[in-house]
Design an enzyme around this catalytic site. Structure first.
Site, PDB file in Angstrom:
ATOM      1  N   PRO A 136       0.794  -1.229   0.000  1.00 53.65           N
ATOM      2  CA  PRO A 136       0.000   0.000   0.000  1.00 53.65           C
ATOM      3  C   PRO A 136       0.827   1.280   0.000  1.00 53.65           C
ATOM      4  O   PRO A 136       1.881   1.349   0.626  1.00 53.65           O
ATOM      5  CB  PRO A 136      -0.816  -0.111   1.307  1.00 53.65           C
ATOM      6  CG  PRO A 136      -0.158  -1.165   2.115  1.00 53.65           C
ATOM      7  CD  PRO A 136       0.505  -2.087   1.154  1.00 53.65           C
ATOM      8  N   ASN A 137       0.313   2.232  -0.736  1.00 56.40           N
ATOM      9  CA  ASN A 137       0.859   3.590  -0.859  1.00 56.40           C
ATOM     10  C   ASN A 137       2.102   3.688  -1.731  1.00 56.40           C
ATOM     11  O   ASN A 137       2.568   4.788  -2.027  1.00 56.40           O
ATOM     12  CB  ASN A 137       1.124   4.221   0.524  1.00 56.40           C
ATOM     13  CG  ASN A 137      -0.138   4.308   1.350  1.00 56.40           C
ATOM     14  OD1 ASN A 137      -1.124   4.883   0.890  1.00 56.40           O
ATOM     15  ND2 ASN A 137      -0.152   3.707   2.529  1.00 56.40           N
ATOM     16  N   ARG A 168       5.296  10.820  -2.690  1.00 55.72           N
ATOM     17  CA  ARG A 168       4.973  10.541  -1.283  1.00 55.72           C
ATOM     18  C   ARG A 168       6.232  10.698  -0.435  1.00 55.72           C
ATOM     19  O   ARG A 168       7.224   9.985  -0.645  1.00 55.72           O
ATOM     20  CB  ARG A 168       4.487   9.092  -1.202  1.00 55.72           C
ATOM     21  CG  ARG A 168       4.424   8.516   0.185  1.00 55.72           C
ATOM     22  CD  ARG A 168       4.384   7.002   0.137  1.00 55.72           C
ATOM     23  NE  ARG A 168       4.177   6.485   1.472  1.00 55.72           N
ATOM     24  CZ  ARG A 168       4.500   5.254   1.847  1.00 55.72           C
ATOM     25  NH1 ARG A 168       5.050   4.423   0.985  1.00 55.72           N
ATOM     26  NH2 ARG A 168       4.293   4.859   3.067  1.00 55.72           N
ATOM     27  N   TYR A 183      11.401   8.554   0.671  1.00 58.77           N
ATOM     28  CA  TYR A 183      11.289   7.523  -0.365  1.00 58.77           C
ATOM     29  C   TYR A 183      11.854   7.939  -1.723  1.00 58.77           C
ATOM     30  O   TYR A 183      11.877   7.120  -2.648  1.00 58.77           O
ATOM     31  CB  TYR A 183       9.819   7.103  -0.516  1.00 58.77           C
ATOM     32  CG  TYR A 183       9.248   6.508   0.764  1.00 58.77           C
ATOM     33  CD1 TYR A 183       9.738   5.305   1.259  1.00 58.77           C
ATOM     34  CD2 TYR A 183       8.245   7.163   1.486  1.00 58.77           C
ATOM     35  CE1 TYR A 183       9.241   4.760   2.438  1.00 58.77           C
ATOM     36  CE2 TYR A 183       7.730   6.625   2.664  1.00 58.77           C
ATOM     37  CZ  TYR A 183       8.242   5.426   3.130  1.00 58.77           C
ATOM     38  OH  TYR A 183       7.749   4.883   4.300  1.00 58.77           O
ATOM     39  N   ASN A 234       7.966  -5.628  -1.407  1.00 62.51           N
ATOM     40  CA  ASN A 234       7.978  -4.553  -0.428  1.00 62.51           C
ATOM     41  C   ASN A 234       6.545  -4.489   0.107  1.00 62.51           C
ATOM     42  O   ASN A 234       5.670  -3.894  -0.526  1.00 62.51           O
ATOM     43  CB  ASN A 234       8.388  -3.223  -1.057  1.00 62.51           C
ATOM     44  CG  ASN A 234       8.442  -2.118  -0.004  1.00 62.51           C
ATOM     45  OD1 ASN A 234       7.949  -2.288   1.113  1.00 62.51           O
ATOM     46  ND2 ASN A 234       9.029  -0.978  -0.364  1.00 62.51           N
ATOM     47  N   ALA A 284       3.356  -1.027   4.644  1.00 58.45           N
ATOM     48  CA  ALA A 284       2.867  -1.079   6.031  1.00 58.45           C
ATOM     49  C   ALA A 284       2.435  -2.485   6.447  1.00 58.45           C
ATOM     50  O   ALA A 284       2.459  -2.815   7.642  1.00 58.45           O
ATOM     51  CB  ALA A 284       1.719  -0.091   6.201  1.00 58.45           C
ATOM     52  N   HIS A 308       4.521  -4.847   8.830  1.00 54.18           N
ATOM     53  CA  HIS A 308       4.503  -4.778  10.292  1.00 54.18           C
ATOM     54  C   HIS A 308       3.209  -5.322  10.897  1.00 54.18           C
ATOM     55  O   HIS A 308       3.065  -5.341  12.110  1.00 54.18           O
ATOM     56  CB  HIS A 308       4.700  -3.312  10.729  1.00 54.18           C
ATOM     57  CG  HIS A 308       5.708  -2.585   9.886  1.00 54.18           C
ATOM     58  ND1 HIS A 308       7.031  -2.951   9.847  1.00 54.18           N
ATOM     59  CD2 HIS A 308       5.588  -1.534   9.018  1.00 54.18           C
ATOM     60  CE1 HIS A 308       7.682  -2.151   9.000  1.00 54.18           C
ATOM     61  NE2 HIS A 308       6.825  -1.281   8.485  1.00 54.18           N
ATOM     62  N   ASP A 335       1.843 -15.982   5.978  1.00 59.06           N
ATOM     63  CA  ASP A 335       1.331 -17.337   5.730  1.00 59.06           C
ATOM     64  C   ASP A 335       1.342 -17.659   4.233  1.00 59.06           C
ATOM     65  O   ASP A 335       1.703 -18.771   3.833  1.00 59.06           O
ATOM     66  CB  ASP A 335      -0.094 -17.491   6.273  1.00 59.06           C
ATOM     67  CG  ASP A 335      -0.131 -17.636   7.794  1.00 59.06           C
ATOM     68  OD1 ASP A 335       0.940 -17.819   8.406  1.00 59.06           O
ATOM     69  OD2 ASP A 335      -1.237 -17.567   8.361  1.00 59.06           O
ATOM     70  N   GLU A 382      12.777  -9.534   0.619  1.00 55.71           N
ATOM     71  CA  GLU A 382      12.013  -8.419   1.209  1.00 55.71           C
ATOM     72  C   GLU A 382      12.812  -7.133   1.021  1.00 55.71           C
ATOM     73  O   GLU A 382      14.003  -7.100   1.340  1.00 55.71           O
ATOM     74  CB  GLU A 382      11.808  -8.709   2.705  1.00 55.71           C
ATOM     75  CG  GLU A 382      11.092  -7.603   3.460  1.00 55.71           C
ATOM     76  CD  GLU A 382      10.962  -7.923   4.953  1.00 55.71           C
ATOM     77  OE1 GLU A 382      11.286  -9.073   5.367  1.00 55.71           O
ATOM     78  OE2 GLU A 382      10.557  -7.018   5.700  1.00 55.71           O
ATOM     79  N   HIS A 428      12.856  -2.850   1.555  1.00 56.94           N
ATOM     80  CA  HIS A 428      12.334  -1.579   2.066  1.00 56.94           C
ATOM     81  C   HIS A 428      13.214  -0.460   1.547  1.00 56.94           C
ATOM     82  O   HIS A 428      14.443  -0.551   1.629  1.00 56.94           O
ATOM     83  CB  HIS A 428      12.303  -1.557   3.599  1.00 56.94           C
ATOM     84  CG  HIS A 428      11.437  -2.647   4.137  1.00 56.94           C
ATOM     85  ND1 HIS A 428      10.066  -2.575   4.075  1.00 56.94           N
ATOM     86  CD2 HIS A 428      11.735  -3.852   4.655  1.00 56.94           C
ATOM     87  CE1 HIS A 428       9.562  -3.699   4.561  1.00 56.94           C
ATOM     88  NE2 HIS A 428      10.549  -4.490   4.919  1.00 56.94           N
ATOM     89  N   SER A 453      13.349   2.648   2.676  1.00 52.22           N
ATOM     90  CA  SER A 453      13.959   3.351   3.811  1.00 52.22           C
ATOM     91  C   SER A 453      14.597   2.347   4.766  1.00 52.22           C
ATOM     92  O   SER A 453      14.306   1.145   4.710  1.00 52.22           O
ATOM     93  CB  SER A 453      12.883   4.156   4.555  1.00 52.22           C
ATOM     94  OG  SER A 453      11.924   3.271   5.130  1.00 52.22           O
ATOM     95  N   ARG A 460      13.767   4.036  12.095  1.00 51.64           N
ATOM     96  CA  ARG A 460      12.516   4.795  12.147  1.00 51.64           C
ATOM     97  C   ARG A 460      11.707   4.421  13.391  1.00 51.64           C
ATOM     98  O   ARG A 460      12.265   3.937  14.376  1.00 51.64           O
ATOM     99  CB  ARG A 460      11.753   4.587  10.830  1.00 51.64           C
ATOM    100  CG  ARG A 460      12.578   5.055   9.618  1.00 51.64           C
ATOM    101  CD  ARG A 460      11.842   4.889   8.314  1.00 51.64           C
ATOM    102  NE  ARG A 460      10.624   5.712   8.264  1.00 51.64           N
ATOM    103  CZ  ARG A 460       9.665   5.558   7.353  1.00 51.64           C
ATOM    104  NH1 ARG A 460       9.789   4.624   6.422  1.00 51.64           N
ATOM    105  NH2 ARG A 460       8.603   6.335   7.372  1.00 51.64           N
ATOM    106  N   ARG A 501       7.976   0.100  13.084  1.00 52.47           N
ATOM    107  CA  ARG A 501       8.503  -0.317  11.770  1.00 52.47           C
ATOM    108  C   ARG A 501       9.664  -1.294  11.923  1.00 52.47           C
ATOM    109  O   ARG A 501      10.200  -1.798  10.942  1.00 52.47           O
ATOM    110  CB  ARG A 501       8.980   0.893  10.960  1.00 52.47           C
ATOM    111  CG  ARG A 501       7.864   1.816  10.545  1.00 52.47           C
ATOM    112  CD  ARG A 501       8.363   2.890   9.587  1.00 52.47           C
ATOM    113  NE  ARG A 501       7.481   4.040   9.657  1.00 52.47           N
ATOM    114  CZ  ARG A 501       6.344   4.160   8.967  1.00 52.47           C
ATOM    115  NH1 ARG A 501       5.964   3.215   8.131  1.00 52.47           N
ATOM    116  NH2 ARG A 501       5.588   5.233   9.096  1.00 52.47           N
TER     117      ARG A 501
HETATM  118  C1  DQA Z   1       8.510   0.823   3.547  1.00 56.12           C
HETATM  119  C2  DQA Z   1       8.612   1.038   5.048  1.00 56.12           C
HETATM  120  C3  DQA Z   1       7.266   0.801   5.715  1.00 56.12           C
HETATM  121  O1  DQA Z   1       7.377   0.980   7.128  1.00 56.12           O
HETATM  122  C4  DQA Z   1       6.250   1.788   5.197  1.00 56.12           C
HETATM  123  O2  DQA Z   1       4.974   1.535   5.758  1.00 56.12           O
HETATM  124  C5  DQA Z   1       6.193   1.820   3.725  1.00 56.12           C
HETATM  125  C6  DQA Z   1       7.403   1.675   2.929  1.00 56.12           C
HETATM  126  C7  DQA Z   1       9.813   1.164   2.811  1.00 56.12           C
HETATM  127  O3  DQA Z   1       9.906   0.808   1.636  1.00 56.12           O
HETATM  128  O4  DQA Z   1      10.708   1.785   3.374  1.00 56.12           O
HETATM  129  O5  DQA Z   1       5.135   2.069   3.154  1.00 56.12           O
HETATM  130  O6  DQA Z   1       8.228  -0.538   3.301  1.00 56.12           O
END
Ligand code: DQA
Length: 153
Positions: free
Chosen positions: A17-18, A25, A30, A82, A85, A88, A95, A106, A108, A110, A115, A119
């Site tokens: 998401p996002n 954003r 990011y 990735n 959110a 977490h 699963d 995986e 990320h 950031s 942080r 997170r």
């Molecule tokens: C993220 C870090 C997450 O905590 C956050 O909710 C994101 C992006 C990252 O790519 O750094 O949406 O996964």
């Protein structure tokens, strides 16, 4: 020998998401690259290595889970995820990944460990073969490099 060429190796890139807002954003965290920039760069590298690369972004947990389930049987050898959110919060994504037998990387953008405390825990890390955080969008390239190298390419 089969009359048909070998199917391409496949890698699936999942963005949570996002991440559709990448580039606009919180760019101080990011960066300014868009999700299309990220996906196009990944696809370029994959194609050069002779792999098929499919990308999906969703703001919905179930859509990501459906994609992970589909990857179990469609020839996908590795997933780069990735979970944003959902990293977490989502036992359900963990699963689903546990039911996938290929490699899981995986990513990320950031450095989540620098942080907020919430997170700093990842459900997905319990399954991931590798975790990359804090390299910006280059982290996706590093994940793909690791997958290609593990496959001997
Ligand atoms: C993220 C870090 C997450 O905590 C956050 O909710 C994101 C992006 C990252 O790519 O750094 O949406 O996964």
């Amino acid at each position: 020998m089969s009359a048909y060429p070998d199917p391409l190796n496949k890698v699936l890139v999942l963005h949570g998401p996002n991440l559709n807002l990448l580039g606009s954003r919180e760019p101080d965290i990011y960066g300014y690259e868009t999700l299309d920039d990220v996906n196009n760069a990944l696809r370029e590298k994959a194609v050069l290595a002779g792999w098929e690369l499919n990308c999906l972004q969703s703001n919905h947990e179930g859509v990501l889970i459906d994609a992970i389930q589909a990857a179990r049987t469609d020839g996908t050898r590795a997933i780069i995820i990735n979970p944003a959110a959902y990293t977490h919060t989502s036992v359900a994504i963990l699963d689903a990944l546990n039911a996938f037998t290929g490699k899981v990387m995986e990513v990320h953008i950031s450095n989540v460990h620098q942080r907020e405390t919430f997170r700093q825990h990842s459900y997905v890390s319990l399954r991931a073969n590798g975790v990359i955080a804090g390299l910006g969008t280059q982290g996706y390239q590093a994940a793909l490099d690791a997958i290609l190298r593990a496959a001997g390419q």
